[in-house]
Scaffold this motif. Structure first.
Motif, mmCIF file in Angstrom:
data_model
loop_
_atom_site.group_PDB
_atom_site.id
_atom_site.type_symbol
_atom_site.label_atom_id
_atom_site.label_comp_id
_atom_site.label_asym_id
_atom_site.label_seq_id
_atom_site.Cartn_x
_atom_site.Cartn_y
_atom_site.Cartn_z
ATOM 1 N N LEU A 19 -9.405 -5.682 -5.238
ATOM 2 C CA LEU A 19 -10.571 -4.882 -5.720
ATOM 3 C C LEU A 19 -10.765 -5.300 -7.171
ATOM 4 O O LEU A 19 -11.963 -5.224 -7.819
ATOM 5 C CB LEU A 19 -10.278 -3.303 -5.579
ATOM 6 C CG LEU A 19 -11.336 -2.452 -6.489
ATOM 7 C CD1 LEU A 19 -12.750 -2.703 -5.580
ATOM 8 C CD2 LEU A 19 -10.963 -1.060 -6.701
ATOM 9 N N LEU A 77 -7.308 5.061 -10.197
ATOM 10 C CA LEU A 77 -7.142 3.922 -9.250
ATOM 11 C C LEU A 77 -5.671 3.505 -9.167
ATOM 12 O O LEU A 77 -5.252 3.258 -9.947
ATOM 13 C CB LEU A 77 -7.839 2.717 -9.708
ATOM 14 C CG LEU A 77 -8.005 1.513 -8.936
ATOM 15 C CD1 LEU A 77 -8.726 1.841 -7.340
ATOM 16 C CD2 LEU A 77 -8.612 0.436 -9.417
ATOM 17 N N PHE A 99 -5.694 2.428 -3.456
ATOM 18 C CA PHE A 99 -6.610 3.442 -2.785
ATOM 19 C C PHE A 99 -7.096 4.548 -3.972
ATOM 20 O O PHE A 99 -6.667 4.133 -5.335
ATOM 21 C CB PHE A 99 -5.714 4.188 -1.804
ATOM 22 C CG PHE A 99 -4.351 4.898 -2.476
ATOM 23 C CD1 PHE A 99 -4.446 6.199 -3.013
ATOM 24 C CD2 PHE A 99 -3.376 4.037 -2.617
ATOM 25 C CE1 PHE A 99 -2.920 6.777 -3.461
ATOM 26 C CE2 PHE A 99 -1.963 4.628 -3.105
ATOM 27 C CZ PHE A 99 -2.071 5.829 -3.662
ATOM 28 N N ASP A 114 -10.418 5.957 -3.694
ATOM 29 C CA ASP A 114 -12.204 5.497 -3.625
ATOM 30 C C ASP A 114 -12.522 6.463 -4.726
ATOM 31 O O ASP A 114 -13.769 6.145 -4.950
ATOM 32 C CB ASP A 114 -12.555 5.602 -2.353
ATOM 33 C CG ASP A 114 -11.679 4.791 -1.420
ATOM 34 O OD1 ASP A 114 -10.514 4.860 -1.174
ATOM 35 O OD2 ASP A 114 -12.442 3.901 -0.743
ATOM 36 N N THR A 115 -12.134 7.797 -4.762
ATOM 37 C CA THR A 115 -13.154 8.795 -5.433
ATOM 38 C C THR A 115 -12.993 8.478 -7.064
ATOM 39 O O THR A 115 -13.543 9.193 -7.710
ATOM 40 C CB THR A 115 -12.385 10.187 -5.545
ATOM 41 O OG1 THR A 115 -11.035 10.175 -5.540
ATOM 42 C CG2 THR A 115 -12.499 10.675 -3.835
ATOM 43 N N ARG A 161 -9.960 14.491 -2.810
ATOM 44 C CA ARG A 161 -9.438 13.486 -1.645
ATOM 45 C C ARG A 161 -9.884 14.238 -0.412
ATOM 46 O O ARG A 161 -9.561 15.303 -0.128
ATOM 47 C CB ARG A 161 -8.000 13.227 -1.771
ATOM 48 C CG ARG A 161 -7.873 12.408 -3.042
ATOM 49 C CD ARG A 161 -6.208 12.198 -3.093
ATOM 50 N NE ARG A 161 -5.881 11.469 -1.769
ATOM 51 C CZ ARG A 161 -5.883 10.098 -1.474
ATOM 52 N NH1 ARG A 161 -6.320 9.267 -2.389
ATOM 53 N NH2 ARG A 161 -5.707 9.627 -0.344
ATOM 54 N N THR A 201 -16.417 -6.006 -6.609
ATOM 55 C CA THR A 201 -16.213 -4.800 -6.391
ATOM 56 C C THR A 201 -17.010 -3.998 -5.290
ATOM 57 O O THR A 201 -16.487 -3.442 -4.442
ATOM 58 C CB THR A 201 -16.356 -3.783 -7.686
ATOM 59 O OG1 THR A 201 -15.522 -4.278 -8.930
ATOM 60 C CG2 THR A 201 -15.881 -2.375 -7.381
ATOM 61 N N LEU A 244 -15.755 -2.547 -1.814
ATOM 62 C CA LEU A 244 -16.182 -1.199 -1.219
ATOM 63 C C LEU A 244 -17.022 -1.142 0.389
ATOM 64 O O LEU A 244 -16.772 -0.518 1.024
ATOM 65 C CB LEU A 244 -16.996 -0.441 -2.254
ATOM 66 C CG LEU A 244 -16.077 -0.118 -3.456
ATOM 67 C CD1 LEU A 244 -17.125 0.497 -4.628
ATOM 68 C CD2 LEU A 244 -15.308 0.851 -3.213
ATOM 69 N N ARG A 302 -14.553 -1.954 2.983
ATOM 70 C CA ARG A 302 -14.053 -0.558 3.497
ATOM 71 C C ARG A 302 -14.772 0.091 4.229
ATOM 72 O O ARG A 302 -14.458 0.684 5.214
ATOM 73 C CB ARG A 302 -13.212 -0.133 2.204
ATOM 74 C CG ARG A 302 -12.411 1.188 2.682
ATOM 75 C CD ARG A 302 -11.418 1.712 1.378
ATOM 76 N NE ARG A 302 -10.324 0.534 1.036
ATOM 77 C CZ ARG A 302 -9.488 0.791 0.562
ATOM 78 N NH1 ARG A 302 -9.232 1.851 -0.229
ATOM 79 N NH2 ARG A 302 -8.481 -0.144 0.569
#
Length: 241
Positions: free
Chosen positions: A22, A59, A90, A92-93, A101, A135, A139, A142
């Motif tokens: 990432l 992150l 991990f 992602d939020t 989460r 980036t 994303l 994923r």
């Protein structure tokens, strides 16, 4: 804290973050800034790192050991969704501050996380916009993998479902630099059975079938995907169940 100790910590963080796919779009200076603001979070096996519903502001990059992402069934049984090893990320939020989460994160073995503060990471992206293509690519990959897994659960047979999950894991363990070479990661038959709701014997049969096609190699609790594109083509060409 002494300057020497601080420099040593930053260099350690830099080594870990440089191996994260990432972050591979960030220039060297931005990576160094990320390393300077990051913190190391040691963990022990089975320690809950983040609970489902918790608001995660960082992150997280696995620096050592492994982390399992999981959910809980109605009878309280933990269902492992994926397993992250060093270099995997991990949280992602971090791109959507304040969003809770969806899944929990638990230490699968002893190890450590290198955590980059969410606001600091977003500031880096604002100051180094050249990182956005990589980036967004990560994303997008994923998201594609997650949607494919949902589709496969409804439409595919067991070899298709297992193959798609292995492809997803291969992408999660992709090295920091782009490439099409083989990807190897730790995963036992028991892990796959837990993920897929299968028996160990059923998993064994599926893995052997994929091995015969030359799509994976499985030995000593490690899976190698020699050619991700070949596995992807195989999955796309398989008939629906």
């Amino acid at each position: 804290m002494s300057e020497t100790h601080t420099d040593g910590r930053s260099e350690h963080n830099l080594r870990v973050l440089s191996g994260c796919s990432l972050l591979s779009g960030l220039p060297e200076q931005a990576l160094r800034e990320a390393a300077a603001m990051a913190r190391v979070r040691p963990f022990r096996a089975n320690e809950v790192l983040y609970a489902r519903g918790e608001v995660q502001s960082a992150l997280s990059v696995v620096g050592a050991g492994s982390v399992r992402i999981s959910s809980t069934s109605s009878d309280g049984r933990e269902i492992m969704l994926t397993l992250f090893e060093p270099g995997a990320w991990f949280g992602d939020t971090v791109f959507s501050p304040g969003v809770p989460r969806v899944f929990g994160a638990t230490a699968h073995s002893d190890g450590e996380l290198v955590e980059v503060p969410g606001q600091g990471y977003r500031d880096l992206l604002a100051r180094y916009p050249e990182a956005y293509p990589r980036t967004l690519d990560m994303l997008s990959r994923r998201l594609w993998s997650a949607i494919s897994i949902i589709e496969d659960n409804a439409l595919r047979d067991m070899p298709g479902r297992v193959g798609r999950r292995l492809l997803f894991l291969a992408q999660m363990h992709e090295p920091g630099e782009t490439g099409d070479g083989p990807v190897t990661f730790k995963l036992t038959r028991e892990h796959i059975a837990n993920m897929m709701g299968m028996t160990r014997q059923g998993v064994h049969r599926v893995l052997k079938a994929l091995e015969r096609e030359g799509l994976i190699a499985f030995s000593y609790g490690r899976v190698t995907v020699p050619d991700r594109e070949a596995l992807r083509r195989y999955l796309e060409e398989r008939p629906e169940k």
